[in-house]
Write a protein that holds these residues in place. Structure first.
Motif, PDB file in Angstrom:
ATOM      1  N   ARG A  11     -23.482   7.533 -40.712  1.00  0.00           N
ATOM      2  CA  ARG A  11     -23.337   6.009 -40.496  1.00  0.00           C
ATOM      3  C   ARG A  11     -22.996   5.907 -39.202  1.00  0.00           C
ATOM      4  O   ARG A  11     -22.530   6.705 -38.323  1.00  0.00           O
ATOM      5  N   SER A  12     -23.284   4.705 -38.650  1.00  0.00           N
ATOM      6  CA  SER A  12     -23.288   4.407 -37.204  1.00  0.00           C
ATOM      7  C   SER A  12     -22.681   2.749 -37.371  1.00  0.00           C
ATOM      8  O   SER A  12     -22.965   1.932 -38.245  1.00  0.00           O
ATOM      9  N   TRP A  13     -21.911   2.518 -36.184  1.00  0.00           N
ATOM     10  CA  TRP A  13     -21.677   0.827 -36.210  1.00  0.00           C
ATOM     11  C   TRP A  13     -21.462   0.450 -34.815  1.00  0.00           C
ATOM     12  O   TRP A  13     -21.403   1.128 -33.859  1.00  0.00           O
ATOM     13  N   THR A  14     -21.614  -0.730 -34.780  1.00  0.00           N
ATOM     14  CA  THR A  14     -21.345  -1.603 -33.547  1.00  0.00           C
ATOM     15  C   THR A  14     -20.648  -2.821 -33.776  1.00  0.00           C
ATOM     16  O   THR A  14     -20.948  -3.580 -34.694  1.00  0.00           O
ATOM     17  N   VAL A  15     -19.698  -3.115 -33.174  1.00  0.00           N
ATOM     18  CA  VAL A  15     -18.962  -4.524 -33.187  1.00  0.00           C
ATOM     19  C   VAL A  15     -19.060  -5.425 -31.927  1.00  0.00           C
ATOM     20  O   VAL A  15     -18.813  -4.921 -30.726  1.00  0.00           O
ATOM     21  N   LEU A  16     -19.527  -6.748 -32.173  1.00  0.00           N
ATOM     22  CA  LEU A  16     -19.704  -7.548 -30.911  1.00  0.00           C
ATOM     23  C   LEU A  16     -18.973  -8.578 -31.014  1.00  0.00           C
ATOM     24  O   LEU A  16     -18.457  -9.279 -32.262  1.00  0.00           O
ATOM     25  N   ARG A  17     -18.675  -9.457 -29.878  1.00  0.00           N
ATOM     26  CA  ARG A  17     -18.000 -10.642 -29.828  1.00  0.00           C
ATOM     27  C   ARG A  17     -18.688 -11.781 -28.853  1.00  0.00           C
ATOM     28  O   ARG A  17     -19.110 -11.218 -27.704  1.00  0.00           O
ATOM     29  N   TRP A  18     -18.854 -13.000 -29.228  1.00  0.00           N
ATOM     30  CA  TRP A  18     -19.526 -13.811 -28.438  1.00  0.00           C
ATOM     31  C   TRP A  18     -19.001 -15.251 -28.750  1.00  0.00           C
ATOM     32  O   TRP A  18     -18.034 -15.450 -29.622  1.00  0.00           O
ATOM     33  N   ASP A  19     -19.363 -15.859 -27.978  1.00  0.00           N
ATOM     34  CA  ASP A  19     -18.915 -17.933 -28.075  1.00  0.00           C
ATOM     35  C   ASP A  19     -20.341 -18.294 -28.476  1.00  0.00           C
ATOM     36  O   ASP A  19     -21.391 -17.896 -28.484  1.00  0.00           O
ATOM     37  N   VAL A  20     -20.215 -19.649 -28.858  1.00  0.00           N
ATOM     38  CA  VAL A  20     -21.313 -20.415 -29.143  1.00  0.00           C
ATOM     39  C   VAL A  20     -21.262 -21.726 -28.436  1.00  0.00           C
ATOM     40  O   VAL A  20     -20.195 -22.463 -28.504  1.00  0.00           O
ATOM     41  N   ASP A  21     -22.273 -22.118 -27.827  1.00  0.00           N
ATOM     42  CA  ASP A  21     -22.264 -23.563 -27.106  1.00  0.00           C
ATOM     43  C   ASP A  21     -22.561 -24.487 -27.796  1.00  0.00           C
ATOM     44  O   ASP A  21     -22.634 -24.561 -29.187  1.00  0.00           O
ATOM     45  N   ALA A  22     -22.555 -25.828 -27.577  1.00  0.00           N
ATOM     46  CA  ALA A  22     -22.453 -27.059 -28.214  1.00  0.00           C
ATOM     47  C   ALA A  22     -24.003 -27.175 -28.515  1.00  0.00           C
ATOM     48  O   ALA A  22     -23.969 -27.840 -29.703  1.00  0.00           O
ATOM     49  N   GLU A  23     -24.850 -26.393 -28.342  1.00  0.00           N
ATOM     50  CA  GLU A  23     -26.292 -26.548 -28.909  1.00  0.00           C
ATOM     51  C   GLU A  23     -26.218 -25.427 -29.923  1.00  0.00           C
ATOM     52  O   GLU A  23     -27.439 -25.523 -30.401  1.00  0.00           O
ATOM     53  N   GLY A  24     -25.493 -24.518 -30.127  1.00  0.00           N
ATOM     54  CA  GLY A  24     -25.645 -23.540 -31.302  1.00  0.00           C
ATOM     55  C   GLY A  24     -26.105 -22.162 -30.662  1.00  0.00           C
ATOM     56  O   GLY A  24     -26.190 -21.367 -31.508  1.00  0.00           O
ATOM     57  N   ARG A  25     -26.094 -22.047 -29.578  1.00  0.00           N
ATOM     58  CA  ARG A  25     -26.623 -20.973 -28.754  1.00  0.00           C
ATOM     59  C   ARG A  25     -25.534 -19.862 -28.681  1.00  0.00           C
ATOM     60  O   ARG A  25     -24.287 -20.412 -27.987  1.00  0.00           O
ATOM     61  N   ALA A  66     -30.371  -9.585 -30.641  1.00  0.00           N
ATOM     62  CA  ALA A  66     -30.452 -10.065 -31.756  1.00  0.00           C
ATOM     63  C   ALA A  66     -29.406 -11.224 -31.862  1.00  0.00           C
ATOM     64  O   ALA A  66     -29.633 -12.510 -32.354  1.00  0.00           O
ATOM     65  N   VAL A  67     -28.198 -11.008 -31.492  1.00  0.00           N
ATOM     66  CA  VAL A  67     -27.159 -12.071 -31.717  1.00  0.00           C
ATOM     67  C   VAL A  67     -27.498 -13.233 -30.661  1.00  0.00           C
ATOM     68  O   VAL A  67     -27.342 -14.288 -31.077  1.00  0.00           O
ATOM     69  N   SER A  68     -27.840 -12.709 -29.422  1.00  0.00           N
ATOM     70  CA  SER A  68     -28.105 -13.728 -28.349  1.00  0.00           C
ATOM     71  C   SER A  68     -29.326 -14.622 -29.006  1.00  0.00           C
ATOM     72  O   SER A  68     -29.351 -15.845 -28.471  1.00  0.00           O
ATOM     73  N   ASN A  69     -30.249 -14.163 -29.596  1.00  0.00           N
ATOM     74  CA  ASN A  69     -31.488 -14.869 -30.352  1.00  0.00           C
ATOM     75  C   ASN A  69     -31.200 -15.913 -31.403  1.00  0.00           C
ATOM     76  O   ASN A  69     -32.071 -16.474 -32.021  1.00  0.00           O
ATOM     77  N   THR A  70     -30.009 -15.651 -32.121  1.00  0.00           N
ATOM     78  CA  THR A  70     -29.775 -16.334 -33.158  1.00  0.00           C
ATOM     79  C   THR A  70     -29.095 -17.697 -32.702  1.00  0.00           C
ATOM     80  O   THR A  70     -28.073 -17.913 -32.016  1.00  0.00           O
ATOM     81  N   ILE A  71     -29.646 -18.868 -33.345  1.00  0.00           N
ATOM     82  CA  ILE A  71     -29.007 -20.091 -32.960  1.00  0.00           C
ATOM     83  C   ILE A  71     -28.672 -20.652 -34.149  1.00  0.00           C
ATOM     84  O   ILE A  71     -29.265 -20.576 -35.505  1.00  0.00           O
ATOM     85  N   VAL A  72     -27.268 -21.402 -34.158  1.00  0.00           N
ATOM     86  CA  VAL A  72     -27.010 -22.149 -35.306  1.00  0.00           C
ATOM     87  C   VAL A  72     -26.758 -23.650 -34.972  1.00  0.00           C
ATOM     88  O   VAL A  72     -27.117 -23.976 -33.866  1.00  0.00           O
ATOM     89  N   GLN A  73     -26.394 -24.334 -36.007  1.00  0.00           N
ATOM     90  CA  GLN A  73     -26.264 -25.744 -35.852  1.00  0.00           C
ATOM     91  C   GLN A  73     -25.270 -26.024 -34.691  1.00  0.00           C
ATOM     92  O   GLN A  73     -24.099 -25.483 -34.629  1.00  0.00           O
ATOM     93  N   GLY A  74     -25.403 -27.211 -33.894  1.00  0.00           N
ATOM     94  CA  GLY A  74     -24.867 -27.409 -32.778  1.00  0.00           C
ATOM     95  C   GLY A  74     -23.449 -27.997 -33.330  1.00  0.00           C
ATOM     96  O   GLY A  74     -23.171 -28.334 -34.510  1.00  0.00           O
ATOM     97  N   GLY A  75     -22.378 -28.328 -32.293  1.00  0.00           N
ATOM     98  CA  GLY A  75     -21.267 -28.898 -32.411  1.00  0.00           C
ATOM     99  C   GLY A  75     -20.249 -28.402 -31.359  1.00  0.00           C
ATOM    100  O   GLY A  75     -20.540 -28.088 -30.235  1.00  0.00           O
ATOM    101  N   VAL A  76     -18.955 -28.706 -31.736  1.00  0.00           N
ATOM    102  CA  VAL A  76     -17.903 -28.128 -30.870  1.00  0.00           C
ATOM    103  C   VAL A  76     -18.047 -26.913 -30.428  1.00  0.00           C
ATOM    104  O   VAL A  76     -18.280 -25.952 -31.422  1.00  0.00           O
ATOM    105  N   PRO A  77     -18.263 -26.502 -29.303  1.00  0.00           N
ATOM    106  CA  PRO A  77     -17.955 -24.982 -28.973  1.00  0.00           C
ATOM    107  C   PRO A  77     -17.196 -23.988 -29.748  1.00  0.00           C
ATOM    108  O   PRO A  77     -16.142 -24.630 -29.884  1.00  0.00           O
TER     109      PRO A  77
END
Length: 410
Positions: A224-238, A260-271
């Motif tokens: 097995r292998s693993w990696t843990v990421l942390r990031w923020d989301v801006d008002a546009e969901g990026r 992959a995480v950088s290219n994932t976009i969610v619904q916008g809103g409060v950062p």
């Protein structure tokens, strides 16, 4: 002459919980790592919890050696202190094993088992399935070895005193759910984190990008292998400020998960701040070692007629879970007597590979078997019980799924 491998060769099939195919090998875990509300509700619940941090030592013939490959062991948790309030550590786990000519481990047995004289007799209760499964995936260089021993010692730490590396290993390797995991994720996310919700901060995804499993070095079979990421989301969901908090060491795969995480976009809103997730992937399926030939048993009286009478069908959950999750196959040779009225008795495991855990499951499978009444009885009959992961008939890879859904008798 070769002894009869009596009756049927039971073949237990199940689906692999590991991501063994290219299209699923890097899917993120399906639960949110940060649930602020549940962390607050669970503060009193996790306060007395201890993380049991494993350390390992390996010796062969008394000399200390290091593995050529070893992935991280699970960090367990306990909620026990002594009467005087001092910390209680989990007892050490000791596994005996051997290494074959390919560097693969086998004959994995808890050290509490008596050394066999001319055959292996495995007792009814087998501890340490998780540790046995992990050791089954390890590799050693230098040719065949015998008289090897893995000693796992535990250091107990309150959650508040655990290092970041300890928290990462618990979060990514142990992969539990509940208040403790949420609290660990909150520590990793940082004091200003507000990325709660089931997935992606509770926001619906607009664009989802998955890591390419062909990038980086895949673990060996069973690993097995693993990696843990942390990031923020801006008002546009990026996703912004994507960083790797820790991993099992594959820098190329770490970079691919950040992409992959950088290219994932969610619904916008409060950062959002402090979203934390882990990706994991497993090696290919690890086939069981070959079944050995056995010498004739002069005490065996197991007529062929018994073969047509005896029936046993393993339950879907009889495949040892820790091995199924890693995609590691195995087998057990089970010896038993069969009464004229159809009852099975005197069930013993005479061998199990690559680890004793398969013997424990094999015993239960045969003990559940029955036969139609007859004038013929069987003494010291031997049946092989095989634990096999089903494969995709097109790709040859294990089919996807988390639970076993099929078992069959040859």
């Amino acid at each position: 002459m070769r002894a009869i491998l009596f009756g049927l060769g039971l073949t237990l099939t199940t689906t692999s919980a590991l991501a063994n195919t290219t299209d699923q090998a890097t899917q993120p875990l399906g639960t949110s790592p940060v649930r602020i509300d549940s962390v607050r509700r669970g503060e009193r619940t996790i306060e007395p919890t201890l993380l049991q941090i494993p350390t390992t030592e390996v010796t062969c013939d008394g000399a200390t050696i290091g593995p050529a490959y070893a992935d991280d062991l699970r960090i367990e948790s306990t909620r026990h202190y002594s009467n005087d309030g001092s910390v209680l550590q989990k007892p050490e786990v000791v596994l005996n094993f051997a290494v074959d000519e390919t560097g693969r481990t086998r004959d994995i047995r808890p050290a509490s088992m008596a050394d066999p004289i001319d055959e292996i007799i495995i007792p009814a209760r087998i501890p340490s399935d998780q540790e046995q499964a992990a050791l089954a995936a390890w590799r050693f260089a230098g040719g065949p070895r015998s008289n090897c021993r893995l000693t796992i010692r535990y250091i107990a730490k309150p959650v508040a005193e655990a290092s970041r590396n300890d928290l990462l290993r618990y979060f990514a390797v142990t992969r539990t759910r509940g208040p403790l995991r949420d609290a660990v994720a909150a520590r990793l996310a940082g004091p200003d984190a507000n990325c709660g919700g089931d997935r992606r901060g509770g926001r619906s995804p607009r664009t989802v990008s998955h890591p390419d499993d062909r990038i980086g070095q895949r673990p060996p079979p069973g690993g097995r292998s693993w990696t843990v990421l942390r990031w923020d989301v801006d008002a546009e969901g990026r996703a912004v400020d994507v960083e790797t908090l820790g991993s099992s060491g594959d820098a190329a795969f770490d970079a691919e998960t950040r992409r992959a995480v950088s290219n994932t976009i969610v619904q916008g809103g409060v950062p959002l701040k402090g979203c934390v997730f882990n990706f994991h992937r497993g090696g290919d399926r690890l086939p069981a070692p070959d079944l050995p030939e056995r010498e004739d048993d002069p005490l065996q009286n197991c007529p062929a007629e018994v073969r047509s009478r005896f029936q046993a069908r393993g339950a879907p959950d009889s495949f040892p879970v820790a091995f199924r999750e890693r995609g590691i196959e195995g087998w057990a040779l089970v010896r038993f007597d069969l009464a004229t009225w159809g009852q099975v008795g005197n069930v013993q495991i005479i061998d199990a590979q690559p680890a004793a855990a398969f013997g424990d499951s094999g015993r239960r499978t045969v003990q559940s078997g029955r036969a139609e009444p007859s004038n013929t009885f069987g003494v010291r009959c031997v049946v092989p019980v095989r634990y096999v992961l089903p494969t995709n008939p097109v790709s040859g890879e294990p089919v996807r799924g988390d639970r076993s859904d099929d078992s069959a008798a040859d």
